[in-house]
Motif scaffolding. Structure first.
Motif, short mmCIF file in Angstrom:
data_model
loop_
_atom_site.label_atom_id
_atom_site.label_comp_id
_atom_site.label_asym_id
_atom_site.label_seq_id
_atom_site.Cartn_x
_atom_site.Cartn_y
_atom_site.Cartn_z
N SER A 27 0.79 -1.23 0.00
CA SER A 27 0.00 0.00 0.00
C SER A 27 0.82 1.28 0.00
CB SER A 27 -0.92 0.02 1.22
OG SER A 27 -0.15 0.07 2.43
N MET A 28 2.10 1.19 0.32
CA MET A 28 2.89 2.41 0.53
C MET A 28 3.57 2.87 -0.75
SD MET A 28 5.01 2.52 4.04
CE MET A 28 4.23 2.88 5.60
N GLY A 29 3.50 4.18 -0.98
CA GLY A 29 4.35 4.82 -1.96
C GLY A 29 5.59 5.36 -1.27
N ASN A 30 6.16 6.43 -1.82
CA ASN A 30 7.39 6.99 -1.28
C ASN A 30 7.08 8.23 -0.46
OD1 ASN A 30 10.03 7.94 -0.89
ND2 ASN A 30 10.69 7.11 -2.86
N ARG A 33 7.29 12.17 -1.45
CA ARG A 33 7.55 12.20 -2.89
C ARG A 33 6.25 12.14 -3.67
NH1 ARG A 33 12.07 11.46 0.42
NH2 ARG A 33 13.99 11.37 -0.80
N GLY A 34 5.31 12.98 -3.34
CA GLY A 34 4.08 13.01 -4.09
C GLY A 34 2.88 13.29 -3.21
N ALA A 35 1.73 13.54 -3.85
CA ALA A 35 0.49 13.83 -3.12
C ALA A 35 -0.59 12.79 -3.39
CB ALA A 35 -0.01 15.22 -3.50
N HIS A 36 -0.23 11.69 -4.03
CA HIS A 36 -1.22 10.62 -4.24
C HIS A 36 -1.38 9.80 -2.97
CE1 HIS A 36 2.15 7.81 -4.66
NE2 HIS A 36 2.71 8.71 -5.47
N ASP A 37 -2.36 8.94 -2.95
CA ASP A 37 -2.71 8.23 -1.72
C ASP A 37 -1.55 7.39 -1.17
OD1 ASP A 37 -5.21 9.31 -1.78
OD2 ASP A 37 -6.21 7.51 -2.57
N GLY A 38 -0.81 6.72 -2.07
CA GLY A 38 0.29 5.87 -1.60
C GLY A 38 1.38 6.67 -0.93
N ALA A 39 1.74 7.81 -1.53
CA ALA A 39 2.79 8.65 -0.94
C ALA A 39 2.33 9.27 0.37
CB ALA A 39 3.21 9.74 -1.93
N LEU A 40 1.08 9.74 0.41
CA LEU A 40 0.56 10.35 1.64
C LEU A 40 0.44 9.32 2.76
CD1 LEU A 40 -2.19 12.70 0.15
CD2 LEU A 40 0.05 13.35 1.06
N ARG A 44 2.34 9.65 6.34
CA ARG A 44 1.63 9.61 7.64
C ARG A 44 2.22 8.55 8.56
NH1 ARG A 44 -3.05 9.73 4.02
NH2 ARG A 44 -3.80 11.89 3.87
N ILE A 45 2.51 7.37 8.00
CA ILE A 45 3.09 6.30 8.82
C ILE A 45 4.45 6.72 9.37
CG2 ILE A 45 4.10 3.98 8.73
CD1 ILE A 45 1.09 3.88 8.84
#
Length: 378
Positions: A27-30, A33-40, A44-45
């Motif tokens: 589920s995690m992005g970077n 490094r961005g404002a999409h759900d995965g990055a956000l 947060r984590i």
């Protein structure tokens, strides 16, 4: 397998740690490094984990919690980034090579003048040596909170009172104490606290960090991508970005965050009491066995959950191998990356067999280890 090598890394983790890493991997992005759900979600984590670490260690600012891949990296950043060339620094015989080798390098390449507080034959420090070694130009004291070899706990609060009064930087290696011995940076006068995630904190390998008191300046050891201020020639100066060039191990930090939840909910004191009780039970079981030599001062009840011993003149690696192959007990032999401590104990040639306990060990396991040591000694 009876796992008694927790001072190296904990194998048994809370189930929530495993679940958090598994969920993060899908589920995690970077982070940053961005404002999409995965990055956000990753951001947060990571931020939540900073807040939990700040709470656990009494760090006044979560943004002054910097994540690294382990305490070795954190100590290198702290030592090489906060100690100026030509400074006078004091450390101890109890230290791991993660402290000693960066300091030796600073001594050889940058003219740092180094004094080392000696340990006695039981691995104890005399803190009066610290006061005798202090000089007008002393810039830093670097010390462990608990020995990875004997479990000896250093009175960091006493040292912190001295260093705070004299304006000296105190850098503490909490690799062996974080998670099982209470730490409050403000109360103990700690300026930089370095920790790893995979030992007493019961998190994944590849996680760790440092907590930095407000006002302490550390120069970056590395520079690169930060996700912010990308057109600047140099690394941004705000913490934590200043010291976190590159992509963080956010999957691991998700697991570390879950581990911190477990520790905060269970209580450091509760965890420490159980681990120390298991180590004491094992110690009392082996202390009277003929041919067994135990290292450290066990008149002290407040100790790290570690017992290091030798059996007669057997090589420690041979003993550890037999424990593993014939008894299915995992221990750590050898030098434990603590060369000066072995010199103080007189165990350079033989090494020592280290038994280290965690929250997930049992009294039955400790008793089984006692029987194994008794049989080997006989």
């Amino acid at each position: 397998m009876i796992y008694l090598d927790n001072a190296a890394t904990t194998i048994h983790k809370p189930q929530a740690v495993i679940d958090a890493v598994t969920e993060a991997l899908t589920s995690m992005g970077n982070a940053s490094r961005g404002a999409h759900d995965g990055a956000l979600h990753a951001s947060r984590i990571v931020y939540d984990t900073r807040c939990k670490a700040a709470r656990l260690f009494g760090c006044s600012r979560p943004d002054h919690v910097v994540f690294t891949c382990n305490s070795t990296e954190a100590l290198n950043i702290a030592i090489q980034g906060a100690i100026c060339p030509g400074s006078h620094v004091i450390t101890t015989d109890l230290e791991h090579n993660s402290v000693l080798r960066p300091l030796y390098r600073m001594q050889e390449e940058h003219g740092v003048r180094l004094d080392i507080m000696p340990a006695d034959r039981q691995g104890r420090l005399d803190l009066q040596d610290l006061e005798r070694m202090l000089r007008p130009d002393t810039a830093a004291v670097v010390c462990t909170h608990a020995s990875n070899l004997t479990g000896e706990i250093v009175d960091v609060g006493h040292i912190g009172k001295i260093t705070r009064e004299k304006g000296i930087l105190l850098i503490v290696d909490a690799s062996q104490s974080a998670g099982s011995i209470p730490i409050d940076m403000e109360e103990m006068g700690i300026d930089i606290l370095c920790f790893t995630g995979h030992k007493g904190l019961m998190g994944p390998q590849g996680t760790g960090g440092m907590c930095i008191r407000e006002g302490v300046e550390i120069h970056p050891l590395k520079e690169g991508g930060s996700g912010v201020q990308s057109y600047r020639h140099r690394q941004p100066q705000e913490y934590p970005t200043r010291l976190e060039a590159g992509t963080l191990n956010a999957h691991g930090l998700a697991g570390l965050g879950a581990a911190l939840d477990f520790i905060l909910e269970t209580g450091v004191e509760t965890i420490g009491e159980k681990e120390q009780s298991l180590a004491r039970r094992f110690y009392e079981g082996v202390a009277g066995i003929e041919g067994v030599k135990i290292y450290g001062d066990f008149t002290e009840t407040h100790r790290g959950p570690v017992v290091a011993l030798n059996i007669r003149d057997y090589d420690s690696s041979e003993v550890s191998d037999v424990l593993s192959q014939e008894y299915e007990i995992a221990t750590r032999p050898g030098a434990h990356c603590a060369p000066r401590m072995h010199q103080a104990l007189g165990t350079v040639n033989q090494g020592a067999v280290r038994f280290s306990f965690s929250w997930f060990n049992t009294e039955e396991e400790a008793d089984t280890a006692v029987r194994a040591v008794r049989e080997l000694a006989e």
